[in-house]
Design a protein around this motif. Structure first.
Motif, mmCIF file in Angstrom:
data_model
loop_
_atom_site.group_PDB
_atom_site.id
_atom_site.type_symbol
_atom_site.label_atom_id
_atom_site.label_comp_id
_atom_site.label_asym_id
_atom_site.label_seq_id
_atom_site.Cartn_x
_atom_site.Cartn_y
_atom_site.Cartn_z
ATOM 1 N N LEU A 143 0.852 -1.124 -0.136
ATOM 2 C CA LEU A 143 -0.161 0.283 -0.566
ATOM 3 C C LEU A 143 0.909 1.414 0.419
ATOM 4 C CD1 LEU A 143 -2.760 1.310 0.597
ATOM 5 C CD2 LEU A 143 -2.691 0.855 2.804
ATOM 6 N N SER A 144 2.349 1.825 0.208
ATOM 7 C CA SER A 144 3.246 2.798 0.647
ATOM 8 C C SER A 144 3.842 2.961 -0.955
ATOM 9 C CB SER A 144 4.267 2.158 1.651
ATOM 10 O OG SER A 144 5.100 1.286 1.097
ATOM 11 N N SER A 145 3.405 1.891 -1.545
ATOM 12 C CA SER A 145 3.875 2.261 -2.739
ATOM 13 C C SER A 145 2.675 2.786 -4.342
ATOM 14 C CB SER A 145 4.398 0.558 -3.601
ATOM 15 O OG SER A 145 3.799 0.109 -3.777
ATOM 16 N N ASN A 146 1.457 1.710 -3.496
ATOM 17 C CA ASN A 146 0.318 1.896 -4.060
ATOM 18 C C ASN A 146 -0.019 3.491 -3.749
ATOM 19 O OD1 ASN A 146 -0.046 -0.023 -5.605
ATOM 20 N ND2 ASN A 146 -1.436 -1.088 -3.605
ATOM 21 N N LEU A 147 0.035 4.149 -2.406
ATOM 22 C CA LEU A 147 -0.227 5.618 -1.982
ATOM 23 C C LEU A 147 0.803 6.430 -3.085
ATOM 24 C CD1 LEU A 147 -1.379 5.202 1.484
ATOM 25 C CD2 LEU A 147 -2.743 5.892 -0.057
ATOM 26 N N ALA A 148 1.906 6.340 -3.113
ATOM 27 C CA ALA A 148 3.259 6.567 -4.175
ATOM 28 C C ALA A 148 3.013 7.339 -5.139
ATOM 29 C CB ALA A 148 4.982 6.077 -3.744
ATOM 30 N N MET A 149 2.177 5.753 -6.177
ATOM 31 C CA MET A 149 1.504 6.184 -6.775
ATOM 32 C C MET A 149 1.097 6.833 -7.459
ATOM 33 S SD MET A 149 -0.803 3.085 -9.511
ATOM 34 C CE MET A 149 -1.735 3.203 -7.979
ATOM 35 N N VAL A 150 0.162 7.020 -6.783
ATOM 36 C CA VAL A 150 -0.911 8.534 -6.053
ATOM 37 C C VAL A 150 -0.117 9.702 -5.968
ATOM 38 C CG1 VAL A 150 -3.224 9.886 -5.291
ATOM 39 C CG2 VAL A 150 -3.080 7.278 -5.527
#
Length: 404
Positions: A143-150
């Motif tokens: 999720l940490s990388s998913n949030l970074a994607m936003v």
């Protein structure tokens, strides 16, 4: 029962997740701004703008198997800190790029740092998450990388438009440096020097030692689905304009991330309680539904509903697949399993961008997304044949991975 669970949110877990967030935020920050930088600042061609991304991903893919072996030999923390230092220093060099050639060299070296760092963070988190909470823990970590994607693309484009390229690049340096600082707070037990010495004697760099065979089936499955995901990354903003949803295009990944944030506490625990198949099969179907809705979307509302289904589907699948990859491997081979999974996955993203670009030249984007839903259902069969049918539960509901 919950009170007796081993702790997940330890200092190490938080530190590696924060480091991973800023690592990926810098990656996405530069991913969306680099084409504009090449075209406007360096007066390059469109092909050179695309090459800036290809060179970066190519070096990351090449280095990951080697980084996995280095982690086995020298320890994940040492490799992570070395990679983060390299990544931060090279981010600073963008400020001095004055030609396309220099930029490509910087992108290649930067990709090496990124590939090493992402392999190391994946290996560390696999080692520190309690076995009984692996699905939950990997879900939060990814999720940490998913949030970074936003956050990354939004900040990158906004800062570049409002404050200029130099400020944008400088903030990229700050982001990479924060990732390095967070990595310094990770404290892992020092490896026994005799073990390291023994590994050096045994651990030749033979080709088969660079890849973890047990992780290949799920990695190939992940790469298969990544081709569809690459179509979202590449064309969803263009498609939004086509269907009259251009005013909410930037919110696609915001909705995607919010749905992930809400669902993660449940999906991760279900993975641990009921096994990978209980999550993977429904997530694949949800992903397919999301692509159907996206393909028929004719309004901003449907466009964002599709984002929610895609987030719940693919956003749940990816950490589940990565969890399987590290679980099927022997504990000592988990760094290599992580590298194997990510390398093959990135090949899927790169191949997908190329294939989807060819398909988009002959099909409307909406039709392409509709066809993608059928492709995803074919992927369900592939998952079952390559991985799903080899999973079983014992009488205590603990998942067992049979030899493939």
């Amino acid at each position: 029962m919950i009170e007796n669970q081993p702790r997940l949110w330890t200092k190490n877990f938080i530190s590696v997740s924060v480091s991973n967030f800023f690592l990926f935020m810098t990656f996405y920050f530069l991913l969306v701004t680099m084409p504009v930088y090449v075209l406007n600042e360096l007066k390059g061609k469109e092909s050179e703008a695309g090459l800036a991304t290809t060179v970066f991903l190519l070096s990351a893919i090449i280095i990951r198997p080697i980084a996995g072996r280095w982690i086995e030999k020298f320890g994940a923390r040492s490799i992570l800190l070395s990679a983060l230092v390299l990544f931060s220093l090279v981010t600073l060099l963008y400020l001095y790029a004055d030609s396309i050639l220099v930029l490509m060299v910087i992108r290649f070296i930067h990709g090496i740092g990124f590939g090493m760092a992402t392999t190391a963070t994946g290996s560390i988190v696999a080692a520190i998450i309690p076995d009984s909470r692996r699905g939950e823990g990997m879900g939060y970590f990814v999720l940490s990388s998913n949030l970074a994607m936003v956050v990354g693309p939004f900040l990158g484009l906004t800062i570049m438009q409002q404050l200029g390229v130099s400020t944008m690049l400088f903030i990229g340096v700050i982001s990479a440096t924060i990732g390095l600082v967070a990595g310094l707070f990770i404290t892992l037990p020092k490896r026994d020097m005799a073990t390291v010495k023994n590994n050096r004697i045994k651990g030749s760099f033979r080709f088969k030692e660079l890849f973890e065979i047990s992780a290949i089936p799920i990695a190939v499955t992940g790469a298969f689905f990544a081709i569809v995901y690459s179509s979202i990354l590449s064309f969803v903003s263009v498609y939004a304009v086509e269907i009259g949803a251009g005013n909410v295009a930037s919110y696609f990944f915001v909705v995607y991330a919010v749905v992930l944030l809400i669902s993660r506490p449940f999906t991760g625990k279900w993975f641990d309680l009921y096994g990978a198949n209980s999550i993977a099969y429904p997530a694949i179907i949800l992903f397919a539904i999301g692509m159907v809705i996206l393909g028929i979307a004719d309004s901003p509302t449907l466009f964002l509903v599709a984002a929610a289904f895609a987030g719940l589907g693919w956003g749940t699948l990816f950490p589940s697949f990565q969890t399987i990859a590290i679980t099927v491997a022997h504990p000592k081979r988990r760094p290599v399993a992580t590298a194997t999974f990510l390398s093959i996955y990135d090949i899927g993203i790169g191949l997908g961008s190329f294939l989807v670009g060819l398909a988009a030249a002959n099909l409307s984007i909406g039709t392409l997304y509709l066809f993608s839903s059928v492709y995803i259902l074919i992927g369900l069969v592939i998952y079952h044949l390559l991985q799903g049918r080899y999973l079983k539960k014992d009488k205590n509901h603990k998942e067992q991975y049979l030899d493939i």
